[in-house]
Motif scaffolding. Structure first.
Motif, PDB file in Angstrom:
ATOM      1  N   TYR A 108       1.015  -1.103   0.025  1.00 13.91           N
ATOM      2  CA  TYR A 108      -0.127  -0.058  -0.091  1.00 13.91           C
ATOM      3  C   TYR A 108       0.476   1.313   0.127  1.00 13.91           C
ATOM      4  O   TYR A 108       1.949   1.426   0.723  1.00 13.91           O
ATOM      5  CB  TYR A 108      -1.044  -0.126   1.270  1.00 13.91           C
ATOM      6  N   PRO A 109       0.207   2.394  -1.042  1.00 13.50           N
ATOM      7  CA  PRO A 109      -0.927   2.980  -1.878  1.00 13.50           C
ATOM      8  C   PRO A 109      -0.468   2.134  -3.099  1.00 13.50           C
ATOM      9  O   PRO A 109      -1.355   2.526  -3.859  1.00 13.50           O
ATOM     10  CB  PRO A 109      -0.700   3.770  -1.690  1.00 13.50           C
ATOM     11  N   ALA A 110       0.200   1.283  -3.680  1.00 14.73           N
ATOM     12  CA  ALA A 110       0.460   1.264  -4.636  1.00 14.73           C
ATOM     13  C   ALA A 110      -0.370   0.641  -5.885  1.00 14.73           C
ATOM     14  O   ALA A 110      -0.504   0.982  -6.728  1.00 14.73           O
ATOM     15  CB  ALA A 110       1.838  -0.036  -4.313  1.00 14.73           C
ATOM     16  N   ALA A 111      -1.397  -1.005  -5.011  1.00 12.83           N
ATOM     17  CA  ALA A 111      -1.818  -0.685  -5.550  1.00 12.83           C
ATOM     18  C   ALA A 111      -3.449   0.022  -6.394  1.00 12.83           C
ATOM     19  O   ALA A 111      -4.402   0.208  -7.316  1.00 12.83           O
ATOM     20  CB  ALA A 111      -2.767  -2.383  -5.255  1.00 12.83           C
ATOM     21  N   LEU A 112      -3.515   0.798  -5.298  1.00 19.18           N
ATOM     22  CA  LEU A 112      -4.749   1.901  -4.946  1.00 19.18           C
ATOM     23  C   LEU A 112      -4.358   2.600  -5.747  1.00 19.18           C
ATOM     24  O   LEU A 112      -5.584   3.610  -7.149  1.00 19.18           O
ATOM     25  CB  LEU A 112      -5.507   2.038  -3.438  1.00 19.18           C
ATOM     26  N   ASP A 113      -3.107   2.878  -5.907  1.00 17.82           N
ATOM     27  CA  ASP A 113      -2.575   4.185  -6.742  1.00 17.82           C
ATOM     28  C   ASP A 113      -3.004   3.568  -8.380  1.00 17.82           C
ATOM     29  O   ASP A 113      -3.270   4.891  -9.548  1.00 17.82           O
ATOM     30  CB  ASP A 113      -1.494   4.502  -6.657  1.00 17.82           C
ATOM     31  N   ASP A 114      -3.076   2.375  -8.216  1.00 18.59           N
ATOM     32  CA  ASP A 114      -2.547   2.043  -9.885  1.00 18.59           C
ATOM     33  C   ASP A 114      -4.214   1.927 -10.126  1.00 18.59           C
ATOM     34  O   ASP A 114      -4.149   2.181 -11.489  1.00 18.59           O
ATOM     35  CB  ASP A 114      -1.719   0.806  -9.989  1.00 18.59           C
ATOM     36  N   ALA A 115      -5.230   1.756  -9.522  1.00 23.84           N
ATOM     37  CA  ALA A 115      -7.095   2.113  -9.695  1.00 23.84           C
ATOM     38  C   ALA A 115      -6.981   3.121  -9.924  1.00 23.84           C
ATOM     39  O   ALA A 115      -7.934   3.575 -10.768  1.00 23.84           O
ATOM     40  CB  ALA A 115      -7.618   1.122  -8.165  1.00 23.84           C
ATOM     41  N   PHE A 116      -6.764   3.932  -9.653  1.00 23.00           N
ATOM     42  CA  PHE A 116      -7.117   5.610  -9.225  1.00 23.00           C
ATOM     43  C   PHE A 116      -6.446   5.774 -10.544  1.00 23.00           C
ATOM     44  O   PHE A 116      -7.601   6.706 -11.277  1.00 23.00           O
ATOM     45  CB  PHE A 116      -6.056   6.088  -8.141  1.00 23.00           C
ATOM     46  N   THR A 117      -5.246   5.418 -11.235  1.00 23.80           N
ATOM     47  CA  THR A 117      -4.406   6.153 -12.137  1.00 23.80           C
ATOM     48  C   THR A 117      -5.871   5.836 -13.195  1.00 23.80           C
ATOM     49  O   THR A 117      -5.203   5.683 -14.431  1.00 23.80           O
ATOM     50  CB  THR A 117      -2.861   5.777 -12.794  1.00 23.80           C
ATOM     51  N   ALA A 118      -5.966   4.336 -13.203  1.00 25.32           N
ATOM     52  CA  ALA A 118      -6.948   3.765 -14.633  1.00 25.32           C
ATOM     53  C   ALA A 118      -8.011   4.339 -14.459  1.00 25.32           C
ATOM     54  O   ALA A 118      -9.241   4.797 -15.597  1.00 25.32           O
ATOM     55  CB  ALA A 118      -6.627   2.190 -14.389  1.00 25.32           C
ATOM     56  N   TYR A 119      -8.524   5.002 -13.043  1.00 26.13           N
ATOM     57  CA  TYR A 119     -10.229   5.586 -13.324  1.00 26.13           C
ATOM     58  C   TYR A 119      -9.723   6.814 -13.865  1.00 26.13           C
ATOM     59  O   TYR A 119     -10.890   7.598 -14.965  1.00 26.13           O
ATOM     60  CB  TYR A 119     -10.541   5.273 -12.206  1.00 26.13           C
ATOM     61  N   GLN A 120      -8.643   7.749 -13.583  1.00 27.60           N
ATOM     62  CA  GLN A 120      -8.933   8.724 -14.056  1.00 27.60           C
ATOM     63  C   GLN A 120      -8.467   9.049 -15.628  1.00 27.60           C
ATOM     64  O   GLN A 120      -8.973   9.563 -16.351  1.00 27.60           O
ATOM     65  CB  GLN A 120      -7.372   9.254 -13.407  1.00 27.60           C
ATOM     66  N   ALA A 121      -7.810   8.056 -16.243  1.00 23.01           N
ATOM     67  CA  ALA A 121      -7.732   7.824 -17.115  1.00 23.01           C
ATOM     68  C   ALA A 121      -8.631   7.914 -18.444  1.00 23.01           C
ATOM     69  O   ALA A 121      -9.048   7.845 -19.411  1.00 23.01           O
ATOM     70  CB  ALA A 121      -6.304   6.988 -17.835  1.00 23.01           C
ATOM     71  N   THR A 122      -9.763   6.753 -17.714  1.00 21.02           N
ATOM     72  CA  THR A 122     -10.574   6.091 -18.143  1.00 21.02           C
ATOM     73  C   THR A 122     -11.903   7.319 -18.039  1.00 21.02           C
ATOM     74  O   THR A 122     -11.864   7.424 -19.414  1.00 21.02           O
ATOM     75  CB  THR A 122     -11.166   5.006 -17.278  1.00 21.02           C
ATOM     76  N   LEU A 123     -11.908   8.265 -17.220  1.00 22.74           N
ATOM     77  CA  LEU A 123     -12.800   9.435 -17.067  1.00 22.74           C
ATOM     78  C   LEU A 123     -12.178  10.061 -18.051  1.00 22.74           C
ATOM     79  O   LEU A 123     -12.616  10.913 -18.814  1.00 22.74           O
ATOM     80  CB  LEU A 123     -13.082  10.278 -15.751  1.00 22.74           C
ATOM     81  N   ALA A 124     -11.256  10.729 -18.300  1.00 17.40           N
ATOM     82  CA  ALA A 124     -10.237  12.045 -19.065  1.00 17.40           C
ATOM     83  C   ALA A 124     -10.830  11.053 -20.419  1.00 17.40           C
ATOM     84  O   ALA A 124     -10.757  11.767 -21.636  1.00 17.40           O
ATOM     85  CB  ALA A 124      -8.871  11.715 -19.256  1.00 17.40           C
ATOM     86  N   ASP A 125     -10.889   9.645 -20.925  1.00 17.92           N
ATOM     87  CA  ASP A 125     -11.488   9.521 -22.012  1.00 17.92           C
ATOM     88  C   ASP A 125     -12.616   9.165 -22.646  1.00 17.92           C
ATOM     89  O   ASP A 125     -13.897   8.855 -22.106  1.00 17.92           O
ATOM     90  CB  ASP A 125     -11.067   8.237 -22.227  1.00 17.92           C
ATOM     91  N   PRO A 126     -12.854  10.364 -23.997  1.00 16.56           N
ATOM     92  CA  PRO A 126     -14.083  10.485 -24.428  1.00 16.56           C
ATOM     93  C   PRO A 126     -15.097   9.820 -24.529  1.00 16.56           C
ATOM     94  O   PRO A 126     -16.028   9.345 -25.488  1.00 16.56           O
ATOM     95  CB  PRO A 126     -13.813  11.610 -25.295  1.00 16.56           C
ATOM     96  N   ASP A 127     -14.343   8.449 -24.975  1.00 17.32           N
ATOM     97  CA  ASP A 127     -15.466   7.374 -25.843  1.00 17.32           C
ATOM     98  C   ASP A 127     -15.221   6.103 -24.798  1.00 17.32           C
ATOM     99  O   ASP A 127     -15.965   5.626 -24.451  1.00 17.32           O
ATOM    100  CB  ASP A 127     -13.842   6.227 -26.974  1.00 17.32           C
ATOM    101  N   SER A 128     -14.637   6.761 -23.137  1.00 18.80           N
ATOM    102  CA  SER A 128     -15.566   5.731 -22.893  1.00 18.80           C
ATOM    103  C   SER A 128     -16.302   5.780 -22.156  1.00 18.80           C
ATOM    104  O   SER A 128     -16.969   4.450 -21.409  1.00 18.80           O
ATOM    105  CB  SER A 128     -14.534   5.936 -20.716  1.00 18.80           C
ATOM    106  N   GLY A 129     -17.439   6.384 -22.041  1.00 16.73           N
ATOM    107  CA  GLY A 129     -18.643   6.193 -21.805  1.00 16.73           C
ATOM    108  C   GLY A 129     -18.378   6.324 -19.666  1.00 16.73           C
ATOM    109  O   GLY A 129     -17.446   6.537 -19.862  1.00 16.73           O
ATOM    110  N   PRO A 130     -19.808   5.916 -19.422  1.00 12.33           N
ATOM    111  CA  PRO A 130     -19.726   5.806 -17.884  1.00 12.33           C
ATOM    112  C   PRO A 130     -18.710   4.358 -17.556  1.00 12.33           C
ATOM    113  O   PRO A 130     -18.842   3.081 -18.456  1.00 12.33           O
ATOM    114  CB  PRO A 130     -21.499   5.288 -17.965  1.00 12.33           C
ATOM    115  N   ILE A 131     -18.732   5.246 -16.396  1.00 10.23           N
ATOM    116  CA  ILE A 131     -17.826   3.250 -15.731  1.00 10.23           C
ATOM    117  C   ILE A 131     -17.988   2.775 -14.851  1.00 10.23           C
ATOM    118  O   ILE A 131     -19.199   3.516 -13.408  1.00 10.23           O
ATOM    119  CB  ILE A 131     -16.829   4.243 -15.474  1.00 10.23           C
ATOM    120  N   THR A 132     -18.277   1.315 -14.853  1.00  8.50           N
ATOM    121  CA  THR A 132     -18.294   0.929 -13.194  1.00  8.50           C
ATOM    122  C   THR A 132     -16.666   0.574 -13.054  1.00  8.50           C
ATOM    123  O   THR A 132     -16.215  -0.149 -14.168  1.00  8.50           O
ATOM    124  CB  THR A 132     -19.526   0.045 -13.685  1.00  8.50           C
ATOM    125  N   LEU A 133     -17.077   0.033 -11.684  1.00 12.99           N
ATOM    126  CA  LEU A 133     -16.268  -0.524 -11.205  1.00 12.99           C
ATOM    127  C   LEU A 133     -16.205  -2.191 -10.559  1.00 12.99           C
ATOM    128  O   LEU A 133     -17.397  -2.442  -9.593  1.00 12.99           O
ATOM    129  CB  LEU A 133     -15.754  -0.203 -10.019  1.00 12.99           C
TER     130      LEU A 133
END
Length: 306
Positions: free
Chosen positions: A125-150
């Motif tokens: 910790y916090p590596a795994a959570l940091d990676d998950a947050f990075t993945a979420y931020q990148a997906t959120l910034a992608d206009p083609d991603s649409g709504p996100i679920t986890l």
């Protein structure tokens, strides 16, 4: 009355008890345990027909995380599902989870992405959570991603719920919905079912669970809500589905997390089994119980896409 399990699920229960549980208890070197997980996946999991895997890196600012899109067809999708795998924060890989991720994406109509986050003990910790947050931020910034679920299971269930807290703390838009399969949500390891269900749990030896928690925390306090989401403030969180088995060691974690979310005003759905293995959803395509639970989880996600 106890649930009547299918012959297929009874077989996988026996397989878990005779093969997987002893392996987790007694194979200590991770350099051996990790490839054995891959071998086990080859034996136990059914590869979906038409499976397509596409590797990519999700990048936000100067951080990136390896991911793989898991698809069963070229059908048009709506939204993006991010999957965080289990494995006591120490093991777990694409070969073990690709079939489950693909099924969830196919049945919910989403682009399904396996997140290959860093693991303990090399990266606590916090590596795994940091990676998950990075993945979420990148997906959120992608206009083609649409709504996100986890979606996440076991340790990954911990991570998706902690990720919701991280998203809230950062003031970012929330995901549309969250699914947690048998999550571990209290790393203080004080819930009664950890000992009460130690024998009835087909898969998880508590020696393994404790080892993973110690490696992940690496001295960090288990009272921190970002490692023990049961202690977090989920006011304003999106709808959450939690699936767990009443005979597994994480029974109380699932049950108590659902009540904690409910107390915070979150729309919570609980779905339980009795007598199945921890994260029985991995048997999708191999047992009716797993297939039905994955179908229900996908329907939950699909119903909450805007």
């Amino acid at each position: 009355m106890p649930q009547s399990l299918s012959r297929q699920q009874k077989f996988w229960n026996l397989y878990a008890r005779l093969m997987q549980k002893p392996g987790l208890a007694y194979v200590r070197p991770l350099w051996l345990a990790r490839p054995l997980v891959t071998l086990d996946a080859i034996v136990a999991h059914r590869t979906p027909r038409g499976l397509r895997l596409t590797d990519t890196r999700l990048t936000h600012d100067d951080r990136s995380v390896p991911t793989t899109r898991c698809a069963m067809s070229d059908a048009q999708t709506r939204g993006t599902l991010l999957y965080l795998h289990g494995g006591a924060f120490m093991i777990g890989n694409l070969r073990q989870y690709r079939h489950l991720v693909a099924h969830l994406g196919h049945k919910s109509g989403q682009r399904a992405v396996f997140v290959d986050y860093r693991m303990a003990p090399e990266d606590p910790y916090p590596a795994a959570l940091d990676d998950a947050f990075t993945a979420y931020q990148a997906t959120l910034a992608d206009p083609d991603s649409g709504p996100i679920t986890l979606v996440g299971d076991s340790a990954g269930g911990n991570l998706v719920l902690a990720l919701v807290l991280r998203i809230k703390a950062a003031g970012l838009p929330m995901p549309a919905a969250v699914v947690a399969f048998s999550p571990i949500v209290d790393l203080r390891l004080i819930n009664p079912s950890l000992t009460a269900n130690a024998k009835s749990d087909h898969l998880v030896p508590m020696s393994w669970g404790r080892r993973g928690v110690v490696a992940y925390l690496n001295g960090h306090s288990a009272d921190d809500p970002f490692v023990s989401p049961l202690l977090g403030d989920f006011t304003g969180a999106p709808p959450v589905l939690i699936q767990y088995d009443t005979t597994e060691v994480l029974y109380d974690d699932g049950r108590m997390m659902a009540q904690h979310l409910r107390d915070a005003g979150v729309d919570v759905t609980e779905q339980t089994q009795t007598g199945c293995t921890h994260v029985w959803q991995l048997n999708v395509g191999r047992s009716p119980e797993a297939t039905q639970s994955v179908k229900a989880a996908a329907a939950f996600l699909k119903d909450h896409l805007p």
